[in-house]
Scaffold this active site. Structure first.
Site, PDB file in Angstrom:
ATOM      1  N   CYS A   1      30.109  23.123  -8.801  1.00 54.69           N
ATOM      2  CA  CYS A   1      29.212  23.771  -7.835  1.00 54.69           C
ATOM      3  C   CYS A   1      29.341  23.105  -6.468  1.00 54.69           C
ATOM      4  O   CYS A   1      28.921  21.958  -6.295  1.00 54.69           O
ATOM      5  CB  CYS A   1      27.772  23.706  -8.341  1.00 54.69           C
ATOM      6  SG  CYS A   1      26.545  24.311  -7.168  1.00 54.69           S
TER       7      CYS A   1
ATOM      8  N   CYS B   1      25.851  22.419  -4.488  1.00 55.44           N
ATOM      9  CA  CYS B   1      24.968  21.447  -5.146  1.00 55.44           C
ATOM     10  C   CYS B   1      24.957  20.105  -4.421  1.00 55.44           C
ATOM     11  O   CYS B   1      23.953  19.391  -4.444  1.00 55.44           O
ATOM     12  CB  CYS B   1      25.366  21.270  -6.606  1.00 55.44           C
ATOM     13  SG  CYS B   1      25.073  22.764  -7.590  1.00 55.44           S
TER      14      CYS B   1
END
Length: 145
Positions: free
Chosen positions: A65, A68
């Site tokens: 991700c 993130c």
């Protein structure tokens, strides 16, 4: 001519959906009605390190991700600023792949997703996407008093 009209309508619909999705990302949303924390939810939160001494900022992430990392920075900054409050917030980052049961319990459908829990473990806010530091601070400050 009909094909061009259909193509134009589909394109405009796609743009409208994309704009609506983009406006929703990163917004702090109050949960409709804070329900009592289920026993299994409390156990799952305790398993990831929630102590109940103050509010909890729980953010789900994964190695793959990209956004993130931005959530990690924003949450660390805001929790650091509120560390001197009477009930300092606890910051816990959870890998969605490692804690799939908690992700299912909280109905996490996309990454990054951030939750704010009060000291009793009741979900107060949910944020999809990267939160703005000011919005996160505003939502978290009353929970730390």
């Amino acid at each position: 001519m009909i094909e061009i009209t259909i193509l134009l309508v589909v394109f405009l619909a796609a743009v409208a959906v994309g704009l609506a999705w983009r406006l929703r990302q990163g917004k702090v949303r109050d949960t409709a009605a804070p329900a009592e924390s289920a026993p299994d939810r409390a156990a799952l939160l305790a398993a990831v390190g929630f102590t109940g001494t103050g509010p909890l900022v729980l953010h789900f992430s994964a190695d793959w991700c990209g956004p993130c990392a931005a959530v990690r920075r924003v949450v660390a900054t805001v929790t650091g600023e509120l560390a001197g409050t009477p009930g300092p917030p606890q910051d816990i980052e959870v890998d969605i792949d490692a804690e799939a049961a908690l992700a299912r319990e909280l109905n996490v459908l996309s990454l990054p997703t951030t939750f704010l829990f009060d000291a009793a473990g009741t979900e107060r806010f949910r944020i999809s996407g990267v939160p703005k530091a000011a919005d996160l601070r505003t939502a978290l400050a009353p929970l730390t008093a």
